[in-house]
Design a protein around this motif. Structure first.
Motif, PDB file in Angstrom:
ATOM      1  N   ILE A   1      37.813  17.885 -12.258  1.00 33.45           N
ATOM      2  CA  ILE A   1      37.012  18.954 -12.871  1.00 33.45           C
ATOM      3  C   ILE A   1      35.544  18.812 -12.483  1.00 33.45           C
ATOM      4  O   ILE A   1      34.884  19.788 -12.091  1.00 33.45           O
ATOM      5  N   ALA A   2      34.998  17.588 -12.571  1.00 34.85           N
ATOM      6  CA  ALA A   2      33.595  17.365 -12.210  1.00 34.85           C
ATOM      7  C   ALA A   2      33.349  17.657 -10.734  1.00 34.85           C
ATOM      8  O   ALA A   2      32.320  18.248 -10.367  1.00 34.85           O
TER       9      ALA A   2
ATOM     10  N   ASP B   1      28.146  24.166  -7.770  1.00 36.03           N
ATOM     11  CA  ASP B   1      26.709  24.102  -8.048  1.00 36.03           C
ATOM     12  C   ASP B   1      26.339  22.663  -8.394  1.00 36.03           C
ATOM     13  O   ASP B   1      26.494  22.232  -9.540  1.00 36.03           O
ATOM     14  N   PRO B   2      25.837  21.901  -7.425  1.00 34.27           N
ATOM     15  CA  PRO B   2      25.546  20.480  -7.677  1.00 34.27           C
ATOM     16  C   PRO B   2      24.414  20.242  -8.674  1.00 34.27           C
ATOM     17  O   PRO B   2      24.223  19.118  -9.123  1.00 34.27           O
TER      18      PRO B   2
ATOM     19  N   GLY C   1      32.662  11.509 -12.242  1.00 32.47           N
ATOM     20  CA  GLY C   1      32.466  12.529 -11.229  1.00 32.47           C
ATOM     21  C   GLY C   1      31.039  13.048 -11.207  1.00 32.47           C
ATOM     22  O   GLY C   1      30.478  13.334 -10.136  1.00 32.47           O
ATOM     23  N   ALA C   2      30.425  13.151 -12.378  1.00 32.07           N
ATOM     24  CA  ALA C   2      29.043  13.628 -12.456  1.00 32.07           C
ATOM     25  C   ALA C   2      28.074  12.627 -11.813  1.00 32.07           C
ATOM     26  O   ALA C   2      27.040  13.031 -11.257  1.00 32.07           O
ATOM     27  N   LYS C   3      28.368  11.338 -11.888  1.00 31.54           N
ATOM     28  CA  LYS C   3      27.512  10.339 -11.258  1.00 31.54           C
ATOM     29  C   LYS C   3      27.483  10.503  -9.741  1.00 31.54           C
ATOM     30  O   LYS C   3      26.500  10.153  -9.080  1.00 31.54           O
ATOM     31  N   ASP C   4      28.599  11.015  -9.198  1.00 32.21           N
ATOM     32  CA  ASP C   4      28.652  11.276  -7.758  1.00 32.21           C
ATOM     33  C   ASP C   4      27.909  12.560  -7.395  1.00 32.21           C
ATOM     34  O   ASP C   4      27.808  12.907  -6.216  1.00 32.21           O
ATOM     35  N   CYS C   5      27.448  13.275  -8.402  1.00 36.05           N
ATOM     36  CA  CYS C   5      26.706  14.527  -8.218  1.00 36.05           C
ATOM     37  C   CYS C   5      25.426  14.396  -9.053  1.00 36.05           C
ATOM     38  O   CYS C   5      25.315  14.968 -10.143  1.00 36.05           O
TER      39      CYS C   5
ATOM     40  N   LEU D   1      25.044  16.816 -17.836  1.00 39.09           N
ATOM     41  CA  LEU D   1      26.024  17.015 -18.901  1.00 39.09           C
ATOM     42  C   LEU D   1      25.298  17.053 -20.243  1.00 39.09           C
ATOM     43  O   LEU D   1      24.521  16.149 -20.554  1.00 39.09           O
ATOM     44  N   VAL D   2      25.572  18.070 -21.052  1.00 43.65           N
ATOM     45  CA  VAL D   2      24.940  18.196 -22.364  1.00 43.65           C
ATOM     46  C   VAL D   2      26.013  18.433 -23.424  1.00 43.65           C
ATOM     47  O   VAL D   2      27.111  18.899 -23.127  1.00 43.65           O
TER      48      VAL D   2
END
Length: 271
Positions: free
Chosen positions: A117-118, A125-126, A152-156, A161-162
């Motif tokens: 998903i991430a 949209d990175p 996954g967000a750490k790779d982007c 994330l909020v």
């Protein structure tokens, strides 16, 4: 090898994932000539006392095995030990449960679902601001799924994330209320991560009602998912094969009771 008697206790029958899983179990049991003695639903996540009472009822019915879709990760070890001490095998359905007495489980790679998903959001949209609805506090499946989203967000690194608060259940109503509140708080959010289908459907309905361009990414298809995707309110869904999980559980339960080979298992352990 024998006319086995099986009891089923799941979290709820209010969403399509658990309905599909129970359908798969019942249909596979019918084809396999084993008896499902009773199907119990706890009524939602967190309802551990209700589910323990249901397990005790299945114990009294002298079943050969119990298939447990646990309402929480912790709190079951004592009752599962009582069942196994009486020769009743316990199998985990769909979600992990914290007990070494569980014979085996059939579930999904929750971390990989979250990463998928991430990664989808990052490709679109990175720099996206992403509202997160991680689901209820207590169960471990959604925690692992959110761990995957965060990994996954750490790779982007420009993704933000909020929200990030475990709360409520996974119902449509939870998705509507949480998404509505957080879209007001974070008006620049481009995506909403919702841990499961009911939450995702509710969040999609909230974006539709508020006429917001924010899109939902989630897992598990519900009866309303396709319409919300066609309308542009849900951008992406990771499908959860509930029916297949149910069929696999009956097959593995029978194999275990038969003392037959158990192919393709992965070693489990504490989470």
């Amino acid at each position: 090898k024998k006319p086995y008697r099986i009891g089923i206790a799941v979290v709820q029958l209010a969403d399509d994932y658990w309905k599909g899983m129970v359908y798969g179990m019942l249909d596979e049991a019918k084809q396999s000539k084993v008896e499902v003695v009773r199907v119990f639903a706890a009524g939602g996540y967190g309802k551990v006392p209700e589910q323990i009472a249901q397990l005790e009822a299945l114990e009294a019915l002298k079943v050969d095995a119990v298939i447990l879709g646990a309402a929480d990760y912790d709190g079951y070890d004592a009752v599962i030990k009582r069942l196994t001490d009486k020769g009743i095998k316990v199998f985990a359905a769909g979600v992990p449960v914290n007990s070494p007495q569980v014979a085996l489980g059939v579930t999904m790679d929750e971390i990989e679902i979250g990463k998928t998903i991430a990664n989808y959001i990052c490709k679109q949209d990175p720099k996206a601001v992403v509202i997160t609805l991680p689901g209820p506090k207590g169960p471990v499946w959604n925690k692992l799924r959110f761990d995957g989203v965060q990994a996954g967000a750490k790779d982007c690194p420009d993704m933000k994330l909020v929200g990030n608060t475990f709360a409520g259940d996974i119902t449509i109503e939870d998705g509507q209320s949480q998404a509505s509140d957080l879209m007001i708080k974070y008006p620049d959010a481009k995506y909403i991560y919702a841990a499961a289908g009911g939450l995702g459907t509710g969040a999609g309905l909230a974006t539709k009602r508020m006429n917001r361009p924010t899109q939902v990414v989630t897992a598990a298809v519900t009866a309303k998912t396709v319409d919300l995707m066609q309308d542009g309110h849900i951008a992406m869904v990771v499908s959860e094969p509930g029916i297949l999980i149910g069929r696999s559980l009956i097959q593995y339960t029978i194999r275990s009771l038969n003392a037959d080979e158990l192919p393709n298992l992965a070693k489990g352990g504490p989470i």
